[in-house]
Motif scaffolding. Sequence first.
Motif, PDB file in Angstrom:
ATOM      1  N   ARG A  84       5.742  -1.094  -2.096  1.00  0.00           N
ATOM      2  CA  ARG A  84       4.481  -1.792  -2.473  1.00  0.00           C
ATOM      3  C   ARG A  84       4.532  -2.611  -3.650  1.00  0.00           C
ATOM      4  O   ARG A  84       5.490  -2.667  -4.381  1.00  0.00           O
ATOM      5  CB  ARG A  84       3.507  -0.591  -2.646  1.00  0.00           C
ATOM      6  CG  ARG A  84       3.131   0.247  -1.346  1.00  0.00           C
ATOM      7  CD  ARG A  84       2.334   1.470  -1.580  1.00  0.00           C
ATOM      8  NE  ARG A  84       2.349   2.270  -0.538  1.00  0.00           N
ATOM      9  CZ  ARG A  84       1.518   2.152   0.566  1.00  0.00           C
ATOM     10  NH1 ARG A  84       0.735   1.350   0.660  1.00  0.00           N
ATOM     11  NH2 ARG A  84       1.610   3.012   1.700  1.00  0.00           N
ATOM     12  N   TRP A  85       3.515  -3.373  -3.716  1.00  0.00           N
ATOM     13  CA  TRP A  85       3.501  -4.393  -4.872  1.00  0.00           C
ATOM     14  C   TRP A  85       3.478  -3.932  -6.353  1.00  0.00           C
ATOM     15  O   TRP A  85       4.072  -4.291  -7.359  1.00  0.00           O
ATOM     16  CB  TRP A  85       2.370  -5.495  -4.728  1.00  0.00           C
ATOM     17  CG  TRP A  85       2.506  -6.472  -3.799  1.00  0.00           C
ATOM     18  CD1 TRP A  85       1.730  -6.864  -2.744  1.00  0.00           C
ATOM     19  CD2 TRP A  85       3.499  -7.632  -3.854  1.00  0.00           C
ATOM     20  NE1 TRP A  85       2.466  -7.641  -1.914  1.00  0.00           N
ATOM     21  CE2 TRP A  85       3.510  -8.416  -2.756  1.00  0.00           C
ATOM     22  CE3 TRP A  85       4.563  -7.781  -4.731  1.00  0.00           C
ATOM     23  CZ2 TRP A  85       4.181  -9.375  -2.370  1.00  0.00           C
ATOM     24  CZ3 TRP A  85       5.330  -9.040  -4.377  1.00  0.00           C
ATOM     25  CH2 TRP A  85       5.551  -9.502  -3.139  1.00  0.00           C
ATOM     26  N   ARG A  86       2.988  -2.542  -6.488  1.00  0.00           N
ATOM     27  CA  ARG A  86       3.075  -2.013  -7.867  1.00  0.00           C
ATOM     28  C   ARG A  86       4.482  -1.473  -8.010  1.00  0.00           C
ATOM     29  O   ARG A  86       4.641  -1.115  -9.291  1.00  0.00           O
ATOM     30  CB  ARG A  86       1.843  -0.626  -7.605  1.00  0.00           C
ATOM     31  CG  ARG A  86       2.574   0.442  -6.713  1.00  0.00           C
ATOM     32  CD  ARG A  86       1.300   1.488  -6.798  1.00  0.00           C
ATOM     33  NE  ARG A  86       1.664   2.566  -5.400  1.00  0.00           N
ATOM     34  CZ  ARG A  86       0.821   3.275  -4.912  1.00  0.00           C
ATOM     35  NH1 ARG A  86      -0.392   2.746  -5.052  1.00  0.00           N
ATOM     36  NH2 ARG A  86       1.174   3.855  -3.934  1.00  0.00           N
ATOM     37  N   ASP A  87       5.243  -1.545  -6.984  1.00  0.00           N
ATOM     38  CA  ASP A  87       6.684  -1.166  -7.412  1.00  0.00           C
ATOM     39  C   ASP A  87       7.536  -2.271  -7.983  1.00  0.00           C
ATOM     40  O   ASP A  87       8.718  -1.980  -7.989  1.00  0.00           O
ATOM     41  CB  ASP A  87       7.288  -0.407  -6.052  1.00  0.00           C
ATOM     42  CG  ASP A  87       6.498   0.731  -5.494  1.00  0.00           C
ATOM     43  OD1 ASP A  87       6.002   1.723  -6.123  1.00  0.00           O
ATOM     44  OD2 ASP A  87       6.416   0.805  -4.159  1.00  0.00           O
ATOM     45  N   GLU A 133       5.343   8.095   6.217  1.00  0.00           N
ATOM     46  CA  GLU A 133       5.841   7.631   4.847  1.00  0.00           C
ATOM     47  C   GLU A 133       6.366   8.977   4.162  1.00  0.00           C
ATOM     48  O   GLU A 133       5.448   9.888   4.077  1.00  0.00           O
ATOM     49  CB  GLU A 133       5.080   6.699   4.113  1.00  0.00           C
ATOM     50  CG  GLU A 133       5.564   6.214   2.800  1.00  0.00           C
ATOM     51  CD  GLU A 133       4.734   5.165   2.348  1.00  0.00           C
ATOM     52  OE1 GLU A 133       4.062   5.539   1.185  1.00  0.00           O
ATOM     53  OE2 GLU A 133       4.478   3.916   2.962  1.00  0.00           O
ATOM     54  N   ASP A 190      -2.125  -4.266  -5.860  1.00  0.00           N
ATOM     55  CA  ASP A 190      -1.038  -3.314  -6.141  1.00  0.00           C
ATOM     56  C   ASP A 190      -0.687  -2.151  -5.135  1.00  0.00           C
ATOM     57  O   ASP A 190       0.590  -2.030  -4.938  1.00  0.00           O
ATOM     58  CB  ASP A 190      -1.643  -2.469  -7.560  1.00  0.00           C
ATOM     59  CG  ASP A 190      -1.346  -3.296  -8.771  1.00  0.00           C
ATOM     60  OD1 ASP A 190      -0.998  -4.539  -8.645  1.00  0.00           O
ATOM     61  OD2 ASP A 190      -1.815  -2.809  -9.807  1.00  0.00           O
ATOM     62  N   ALA A 191      -1.748  -1.681  -4.449  1.00  0.00           N
ATOM     63  CA  ALA A 191      -1.429  -0.719  -3.349  1.00  0.00           C
ATOM     64  C   ALA A 191      -0.825  -1.467  -2.161  1.00  0.00           C
ATOM     65  O   ALA A 191      -0.278  -0.391  -1.199  1.00  0.00           O
ATOM     66  CB  ALA A 191      -2.474   0.408  -3.297  1.00  0.00           C
ATOM     67  N   ALA A 192      -0.777  -2.474  -2.013  1.00  0.00           N
ATOM     68  CA  ALA A 192      -0.386  -3.233  -0.705  1.00  0.00           C
ATOM     69  C   ALA A 192       1.123  -3.005  -0.522  1.00  0.00           C
ATOM     70  O   ALA A 192       1.985  -3.379  -1.375  1.00  0.00           O
ATOM     71  CB  ALA A 192      -0.895  -4.607  -0.685  1.00  0.00           C
ATOM     72  N   LEU A 193       1.350  -2.843   0.904  1.00  0.00           N
ATOM     73  CA  LEU A 193       2.759  -2.845   1.072  1.00  0.00           C
ATOM     74  C   LEU A 193       3.509  -4.585   1.181  1.00  0.00           C
ATOM     75  O   LEU A 193       2.731  -5.331   1.438  1.00  0.00           O
ATOM     76  CB  LEU A 193       2.974  -2.637   2.745  1.00  0.00           C
ATOM     77  CG  LEU A 193       2.707  -1.064   2.922  1.00  0.00           C
ATOM     78  CD1 LEU A 193       2.425  -1.022   4.455  1.00  0.00           C
ATOM     79  CD2 LEU A 193       3.843  -0.391   2.391  1.00  0.00           C
ATOM     80  N   VAL A 194       4.396  -4.594   0.286  1.00  0.00           N
ATOM     81  CA  VAL A 194       5.241  -6.098   0.191  1.00  0.00           C
ATOM     82  C   VAL A 194       5.574  -6.606   1.647  1.00  0.00           C
ATOM     83  O   VAL A 194       5.038  -7.862   1.831  1.00  0.00           O
ATOM     84  CB  VAL A 194       6.566  -5.956  -0.713  1.00  0.00           C
ATOM     85  CG1 VAL A 194       7.244  -7.286  -0.713  1.00  0.00           C
ATOM     86  CG2 VAL A 194       6.126  -5.539  -1.999  1.00  0.00           C
ATOM     87  N   ALA A 226       3.848  -5.903   4.590  1.00  0.00           N
ATOM     88  CA  ALA A 226       3.080  -5.530   5.475  1.00  0.00           C
ATOM     89  C   ALA A 226       2.998  -6.545   6.740  1.00  0.00           C
ATOM     90  O   ALA A 226       3.299  -7.652   6.570  1.00  0.00           O
ATOM     91  CB  ALA A 226       1.908  -5.135   4.652  1.00  0.00           C
ATOM     92  N   HIS A 265       2.066  -0.905   7.888  1.00  0.00           N
ATOM     93  CA  HIS A 265       3.569  -0.786   7.815  1.00  0.00           C
ATOM     94  C   HIS A 265       4.148  -1.598   9.006  1.00  0.00           C
ATOM     95  O   HIS A 265       3.287  -1.644  10.348  1.00  0.00           O
ATOM     96  CB  HIS A 265       4.157   0.645   7.871  1.00  0.00           C
ATOM     97  CG  HIS A 265       4.028   1.414   6.844  1.00  0.00           C
ATOM     98  ND1 HIS A 265       2.770   2.435   6.636  1.00  0.00           N
ATOM     99  CD2 HIS A 265       4.555   1.514   5.656  1.00  0.00           C
ATOM    100  CE1 HIS A 265       3.010   3.022   5.506  1.00  0.00           C
ATOM    101  NE2 HIS A 265       3.978   2.481   4.948  1.00  0.00           N
TER     102      HIS A 265
END
Length: 219
Positions: A49-52, A80, A118-122, A124, A130
């Motif tokens: 995720r973008w927050r990662d 997940e 932030d919570a979105a999957l990079v 996605a 997913h």
Amino acid sequence: MPMGGEACPRTPELARFLRWADAEDPDLAMGWRLLAATGMRRGEALALRWRDVDLDAGRLAVRRSVGVVKDKGAGQRLVEGPTKTGQARVVDIDDDTVAALRAYRAARASLAPLLVRDAALVLATLDGRHRHPERYSRRFVEQVVQARKAVGEDQLPRIRLHDLRHTHATLLLAAGEPVKVVSERLGHANATITLTVYQHVHPGMGREAADRFAALLEG
């Protein structure tokens, strides 16, 4: 291991494929580049995720993985969970990959702001879900087939998605990167696993170590 007994792509071959993929489909190419540049497992990349991701610091945190669970008589679903070892890790990323991620993020933001929250999957899908791991792997193989036709079959070996992880480790170890560093990037439980899996990378390492010791002994 590589398909058809062929070796993992060498640096020029991998670079050639990534350039072709970026021109063909930048969205998919980002995933291939990310996997090749970090050595992440497929499920880890698809759960990122973008927050990662810290683009300013040039690193990302691998905290989870997504996989396919098949329920008897009820189809399948994506679940997940933790990484294979159950442990999170931080992986440094190079400047070119950081730049590619910045451009990819900007392109995604222009499509839909929700894709870069932030919570979105990079990686996605365009509706924010997913990507299906098995279909993602099949899409990669399809692109490799197309790339080999475009750039020449002698210019790129037949590889699977997982071979990008092997290539990452192989190139680093062959270049003399410490096994512990490579092991940490791959998320192996310990360096012994890395040594066991990649003992074939540099058959002459033992001889070189012996020669280095002799040189040290002689001053």
